[in-house]
Design a protein around this motif. Structure first.
Motif, short mmCIF file in Angstrom:
data_model
loop_
_atom_site.label_atom_id
_atom_site.label_comp_id
_atom_site.label_asym_id
_atom_site.label_seq_id
_atom_site.Cartn_x
_atom_site.Cartn_y
_atom_site.Cartn_z
N TYR A 68 -9.23 -6.21 -0.31
CA TYR A 68 -8.44 -5.39 -1.23
C TYR A 68 -7.74 -4.27 -0.47
O TYR A 68 -6.55 -4.03 -0.65
N HIS A 69 -8.46 -3.61 0.41
CA HIS A 69 -7.87 -2.51 1.17
C HIS A 69 -6.85 -3.01 2.19
O HIS A 69 -5.86 -2.33 2.45
N SER A 70 -7.06 -4.18 2.74
CA SER A 70 -6.10 -4.75 3.68
C SER A 70 -4.78 -5.04 3.00
O SER A 70 -3.71 -4.72 3.51
N VAL A 71 -4.83 -5.65 1.83
CA VAL A 71 -3.61 -5.95 1.08
C VAL A 71 -2.92 -4.66 0.66
O VAL A 71 -1.70 -4.54 0.72
N GLU A 72 -3.70 -3.69 0.24
CA GLU A 72 -3.14 -2.40 -0.15
C GLU A 72 -2.44 -1.73 1.04
O GLU A 72 -1.35 -1.17 0.91
N LYS A 73 -3.06 -1.81 2.23
CA LYS A 73 -2.48 -1.22 3.43
C LYS A 73 -1.19 -1.95 3.85
O LYS A 73 -0.20 -1.32 4.20
N MET A 74 -1.20 -3.29 3.77
CA MET A 74 0.01 -4.06 4.11
C MET A 74 1.13 -3.74 3.12
O MET A 74 2.29 -3.65 3.48
N HIS A 75 0.78 -3.57 1.86
CA HIS A 75 1.77 -3.26 0.84
C HIS A 75 2.35 -1.86 1.05
O HIS A 75 3.54 -1.63 0.86
N ALA A 76 1.54 -0.91 1.50
CA ALA A 76 2.00 0.47 1.71
C ALA A 76 2.89 0.58 2.94
O ALA A 76 3.77 1.45 2.99
N HIS A 77 2.69 -0.27 3.93
CA HIS A 77 3.47 -0.17 5.16
C HIS A 77 4.77 -0.95 5.12
O HIS A 77 5.43 -1.11 6.14
N ARG A 78 5.15 -1.40 3.97
CA ARG A 78 6.41 -2.11 3.83
C ARG A 78 7.53 -1.10 3.96
O ARG A 78 7.69 -0.21 3.14
N SER A 79 8.34 -1.21 4.99
CA SER A 79 9.38 -0.21 5.20
C SER A 79 10.78 -0.77 5.04
O SER A 79 11.74 -0.02 5.01
N ARG A 80 10.93 -2.08 4.95
CA ARG A 80 12.26 -2.68 4.83
C ARG A 80 12.59 -2.90 3.35
O ARG A 80 11.77 -3.43 2.61
N PRO A 81 13.80 -2.58 2.93
CA PRO A 81 14.14 -2.76 1.52
C PRO A 81 14.27 -4.23 1.13
O PRO A 81 14.09 -4.57 -0.02
N TRP A 82 14.54 -5.12 2.08
CA TRP A 82 14.72 -6.53 1.73
C TRP A 82 13.41 -7.22 1.43
O TRP A 82 13.39 -8.31 0.89
#
Length: 95
Positions: A68-82
């Motif tokens: 759960y925390h891994s997915v949350e961390k990957m989701h938070a580090h999304r920096s590209r708008p595409w």
């Protein structure tokens, strides 16, 4: 192969040619017809799935809480708008 197997393959070939004929007529060129290249496209997409699976596995922690925390961390580090999901984060129409 036996005669029964040959008959089944010829039926399958005729059926696929029947499906492919309208596509070939619509496209107008056999070079632009995607159906003969389905195997190549499938292998390419399999490579994409394997590559992305390995890439995600590198940053994914296993376990109930850790995943759960891994997915949350990957989701938070999304920096590209595409790569921002349009369905997961609905936006109001009036803004």
């Amino acid at each position: 192969m036996n005669q029964r197997g040959d008959r089944g393959l010829s039926r399958l070939e005729r059926a696929t040619l029947r499906v492919e004929t309208p596509v070939r007529r619509t496209v107008g060129s056999n070079r632009l017809n995607p159906l003969p290249h389905a195997g190549t496209i499938s292998v390419f997409l399999l490579g994409v799935v394997i590559f992305t699976g390995i890439y995600i596995t590198l940053f994914f922690s296993f376990g109930f809480e850790a995943s759960y925390h891994s997915v949350e961390k990957m989701h938070a580090h999304r920096s590209r708008p595409w790569c921002e999901p349009s369905i997961a984060t609905p936006r109001p129409v009036w803004s």
